[in-house]
Design a protein around this motif. Structure first.
Motif, PDB file in Angstrom:
ATOM      1  N   ILE A   1       0.868  -1.201   0.000  1.00 26.67           N
ATOM      2  CA  ILE A   1       0.000   0.000   0.000  1.00 26.67           C
ATOM      3  C   ILE A   1       0.892   1.234   0.000  1.00 26.67           C
ATOM      4  O   ILE A   1       1.680   1.451   0.919  1.00 26.67           O
TER       5      ILE A   1
ATOM      6  N   LEU B   1      11.040  17.764  -6.427  1.00 23.77           N
ATOM      7  CA  LEU B   1       9.820  18.589  -6.427  1.00 23.77           C
ATOM      8  C   LEU B   1      10.064  19.982  -5.855  1.00 23.77           C
ATOM      9  O   LEU B   1       9.384  20.939  -6.225  1.00 23.77           O
TER      10      LEU B   1
ATOM     11  N   VAL C   1      15.109   9.570   1.445  1.00 26.68           N
ATOM     12  CA  VAL C   1      15.148   8.588   0.358  1.00 26.68           C
ATOM     13  C   VAL C   1      15.942   7.354   0.788  1.00 26.68           C
ATOM     14  O   VAL C   1      15.532   6.216   0.546  1.00 26.68           O
TER      15      VAL C   1
HETATM   16  C1  LIG Z   1       9.581  18.289  -1.762  1.00 31.25           C
HETATM   17  C2  LIG Z   1      10.371  17.179  -1.105  1.00 31.25           C
HETATM   18  C3  LIG Z   1      11.755  17.201  -1.157  1.00 31.25           C
HETATM   19  C4  LIG Z   1      12.492  16.181  -0.549  1.00 31.25           C
HETATM   20  N1  LIG Z   1      13.863  16.223  -0.626  1.00 31.25           N
HETATM   21  C5  LIG Z   1      14.586  15.208  -0.111  1.00 31.25           C
HETATM   22  C6  LIG Z   1      16.007  15.182  -0.243  1.00 31.25           C
HETATM   23  O1  LIG Z   1      16.614  16.101  -0.784  1.00 31.25           O
HETATM   24  N2  LIG Z   1      16.683  14.104   0.266  1.00 31.25           N
HETATM   25  C7  LIG Z   1      16.027  13.065   0.881  1.00 31.25           C
HETATM   26  O2  LIG Z   1      16.683  12.091   1.311  1.00 31.25           O
HETATM   27  N3  LIG Z   1      14.675  13.083   1.037  1.00 31.25           N
HETATM   28  C8  LIG Z   1      13.952  14.106   0.556  1.00 31.25           C
HETATM   29  N4  LIG Z   1      12.590  14.121   0.690  1.00 31.25           N
HETATM   30  C9  LIG Z   1      11.936  13.054   1.477  1.00 31.25           C
HETATM   31  C10 LIG Z   1      11.692  11.795   0.647  1.00 31.25           C
HETATM   32  O3  LIG Z   1      11.180  12.124  -0.607  1.00 31.25           O
HETATM   33  C11 LIG Z   1      10.716  10.904   1.415  1.00 31.25           C
HETATM   34  O4  LIG Z   1      11.340  10.563   2.637  1.00 31.25           O
HETATM   35  C12 LIG Z   1      10.358   9.649   0.629  1.00 31.25           C
HETATM   36  O5  LIG Z   1       9.615  10.000  -0.517  1.00 31.25           O
HETATM   37  C13 LIG Z   1       9.525   8.722   1.498  1.00 31.25           C
HETATM   38  O6  LIG Z   1       9.106   7.635   0.726  1.00 31.25           O
HETATM   39  P1  LIG Z   1       7.801   6.819   1.138  1.00 31.25           P
HETATM   40  O7  LIG Z   1       7.605   5.784   0.084  1.00 31.25           O
HETATM   41  O8  LIG Z   1       7.864   6.430   2.553  1.00 31.25           O
HETATM   42  O9  LIG Z   1       6.618   7.879   1.036  1.00 31.25           O
HETATM   43  P2  LIG Z   1       6.037   8.563  -0.269  1.00 31.25           P
HETATM   44  O10 LIG Z   1       7.078   8.720  -1.299  1.00 31.25           O
HETATM   45  O11 LIG Z   1       5.300   9.776   0.215  1.00 31.25           O
HETATM   46  O12 LIG Z   1       4.970   7.508  -0.818  1.00 31.25           O
HETATM   47  C14 LIG Z   1       3.796   7.164  -0.117  1.00 31.25           C
HETATM   48  C15 LIG Z   1       2.676   7.001  -1.132  1.00 31.25           C
HETATM   49  O13 LIG Z   1       1.573   6.357  -0.504  1.00 31.25           O
HETATM   50  C16 LIG Z   1       0.379   6.984  -0.938  1.00 31.25           C
HETATM   51  N5  LIG Z   1      -0.701   6.641   0.003  1.00 31.25           N
HETATM   52  C17 LIG Z   1      -0.840   7.052   1.288  1.00 31.25           C
HETATM   53  N6  LIG Z   1      -1.977   6.536   1.813  1.00 31.25           N
HETATM   54  C18 LIG Z   1      -2.554   5.763   0.855  1.00 31.25           C
HETATM   55  C19 LIG Z   1      -3.767   5.004   0.790  1.00 31.25           C
HETATM   56  N7  LIG Z   1      -4.587   4.906   1.811  1.00 31.25           N
HETATM   57  N8  LIG Z   1      -4.048   4.378  -0.367  1.00 31.25           N
HETATM   58  C20 LIG Z   1      -3.223   4.472  -1.441  1.00 31.25           C
HETATM   59  N9  LIG Z   1      -2.077   5.173  -1.441  1.00 31.25           N
HETATM   60  C21 LIG Z   1      -1.752   5.825  -0.302  1.00 31.25           C
HETATM   61  C22 LIG Z   1       0.787   8.453  -0.942  1.00 31.25           C
HETATM   62  O14 LIG Z   1      -0.099   9.265  -1.649  1.00 31.25           O
HETATM   63  C23 LIG Z   1       2.136   8.342  -1.630  1.00 31.25           C
HETATM   64  O15 LIG Z   1       2.009   8.305  -3.021  1.00 31.25           O
HETATM   65  C24 LIG Z   1      11.820  15.134   0.109  1.00 31.25           C
HETATM   66  C25 LIG Z   1      10.415  15.120   0.173  1.00 31.25           C
HETATM   67  C26 LIG Z   1       9.691  16.125  -0.421  1.00 31.25           C
HETATM   68  C27 LIG Z   1       8.177  16.114  -0.341  1.00 31.25           C
END
Ligand SMILES: Cc1cc2nc3c(=O)[nH]c(=O)nc-3n(C[C@H](O)[C@H](O)[C@H](O)COP(=O)(O)OP(=O)(O)OC[C@H]3O[C@@H](n4cnc5c(N)ncnc54)[C@H](O)[C@@H]3O)c2cc1C
Length: 408
Positions: free
Chosen positions: A10, A48, A296
């Protein structure tokens, strides 16, 4: 080894896509369903607030994997649909479109969302921007193109990176930070000072110790921000970057334990042994502290460790965190976690303005912040990974050649 059955992930973000890819590369032969509520293929978020916001790279460059990868790897993508419930009795999830999908094992990779300002602080009709996903950028970019003035609320990485990008649109930017200095939660005073100076030199008005009191919308279409010190400011747009909150609601409704995130053990398993969690939404114990990382590195490594454990391998997730941020012509690279430091020492780098800050707790090296100083970052990272702990005075001595420390 689990190589049949069905694994559902998910959240089709950084962690979700990394886990799905890792499961296939480890030879998982069962069905994989990757379910996400955004309409796009899984993409990287860091650009972004940086090069994607300023139009220097296009959408294609953000994708974690091309579309053909999911087809050739037989990963079932379900995009643009919310998961609305997890049934732990018959092992299924339900989607907002009425479908259900069965799972033998489940990975929660739901990420986090921007923390909202308290209700009542913003009057109706004020266009407030946040920056988490492509939808947010696609509304922020035209707003920046048409703005002369912007207010950024929050002096963390998102606020600062967006301020730097907004200057490329020739927008006059004011950034307010409620605590006494920008980056207070994550960095030493010396790092905060460097970035405050960098932004001021690039024309951003950095106001530390200044809390937002309210935002109203006067009839001229502007936003009027009022601050804790009694000042007010009229701007064309407001971006709020005051941190994130983990998306834990689905887990909580399914009876899974949470504590500032979905609690996982060091094999990424939640309180339900068939359900794992990784990335921004997961919290875990690390070297005596309870952590939730927003990076990341963590999203990829924790997701890959979860995938290995779902395959029946025993893989402990014991990260050495690293992070980066790009602002103007400065690349900040961070190795380790500075949390709990009680002293720092600063070293100059090879070029004007480059350098590094080394964080210690007593005599233990915790972390390094490097500014346009890749050698200091790499040395710090390798020392931390290898568990080599150079004495504080050695690092503080400008005559110490960093390279020599790795030869111990
Ligand atoms: C603008 C920005 C700049 C960043 N810059 C850096 C950087 O320079 N260096 C770095 O290390 N990190 C950076 N980060 C942080 C990094 O991008 C995040 O830590 C990383 O994306 C986390 O990954 P994730 O898969 O846990 O969450 P996400 O990438 O947020 O993915 C989670 C996904 O789950 C979906 N979701 C949630 N609930 C549900 C549901 N109920 N049903 C279906 N889908 C759902 C969300 O919509 C999303 O698409 C940045 C973040 C942002 C926003």
């Amino acid at each position: 080894m689990a190589s049949t059955g069905s694994i559902v992930v998910i959240g089709a973000g950084q962690a979700g896509a990394s886990a799905a890819a890792k499961l296939r590369s480890l030879g998982y032969g069962g069905a994989i369903h990757l379910v996400g509520n955004e309409p796009h293929l899984p993409y990287q978020r860091p650009p972004l607030s940086k090069k994607y916001l300023t139009g220097e790279i296009d959408l294609e460059r953000l994708l974690i994997k091309p579309e053909a990868f999911y087809e050739s790897s037989n990963i079932n993508l379900h995009l643009d649909v919310d998961v609305v419930g997890i049934d732990t009795n018959d092992n299924s999830i339900s989607l907002a479109d009425g479908k259900t999908i069965h799972w033998d094992q489940l990975l929660l990779a739901t990420g986090s969302r921007p923390r909202a300002l308290p209700t009542g602080m913003i009057s109706h009709g004020c266009p407030i921007h946040v920056l988490r996903n492509l939808h947010d950028v696609h509304s922020l970019t035209p707003a920046l193109e048409n703005a002369n003035t912007a207010l950024i609320v929050g002096g963390g990485y998102i606020g600062l990176e967006t301020a730097a990008s907004a200057r490329k649109f020739d927008v006059n930017v004011t950034l307010v930070e409620a605590t006494e200095r920008i980056l207070q939660r994550v960095a030493a005073e010396a790092t905060s000072k460097r970035f405050a100076e960098l932004h001021r030199n690039n024309g951003v008005d950095i106001c530390e110790g200044t809390g937002l009191a309210s935002i109203t919308s006067p009839p001229d279409g502007k936003c009027r921000a009022s601050f804790s010190n009694g000042d007010s400011l009229d701007v064309d747009l407001v971006l709020v970057g005051i941190g994130v909150v983990p998306n834990t609601e689905l887990a909580e409704a399914a009876g899974i334990a949470t504590q500032n995130g979905i609690s996982v053990d060091n094999q990424c398993r939640t309180s339900n042994p068939k359900i794992y969690a990784a990335g921004d939404c997961a919290s875990f114990n690390w070297r005596g502290t309870h952590l939730r990382l927003e990076s990341v590195q963590n999203a990829i490594d924790q997701a890959e460790a979860a995938a290995a454990n779902m395959m029946g391998e025993i893989t402990e997730y014991d990260p050495m965190p690293w992070f980066w941020s790009d602002q103007y012509d400065v690349k900040l690279q961070i190795a380790g976690l500075s949390q709990g430091f009680n002293r720092t020492t600063e070293r100059s780098g090879p070029r004007q303005g480059s350098g590094s800050i080394w964080y210690y707790r007593d005599d233990s090296l915790l972390a390094v912040d490097a500014f346009n100083d890749a050698a200091a970052y790499m040395t710090g990272k390798r020392l931390l990974e290898a568990g080599i702990n150079p004495p504080f005075k050695t690092i503080a001595n400008p005559d110490t050649a960093l390279k020599s420390l790795l030869k111990q």
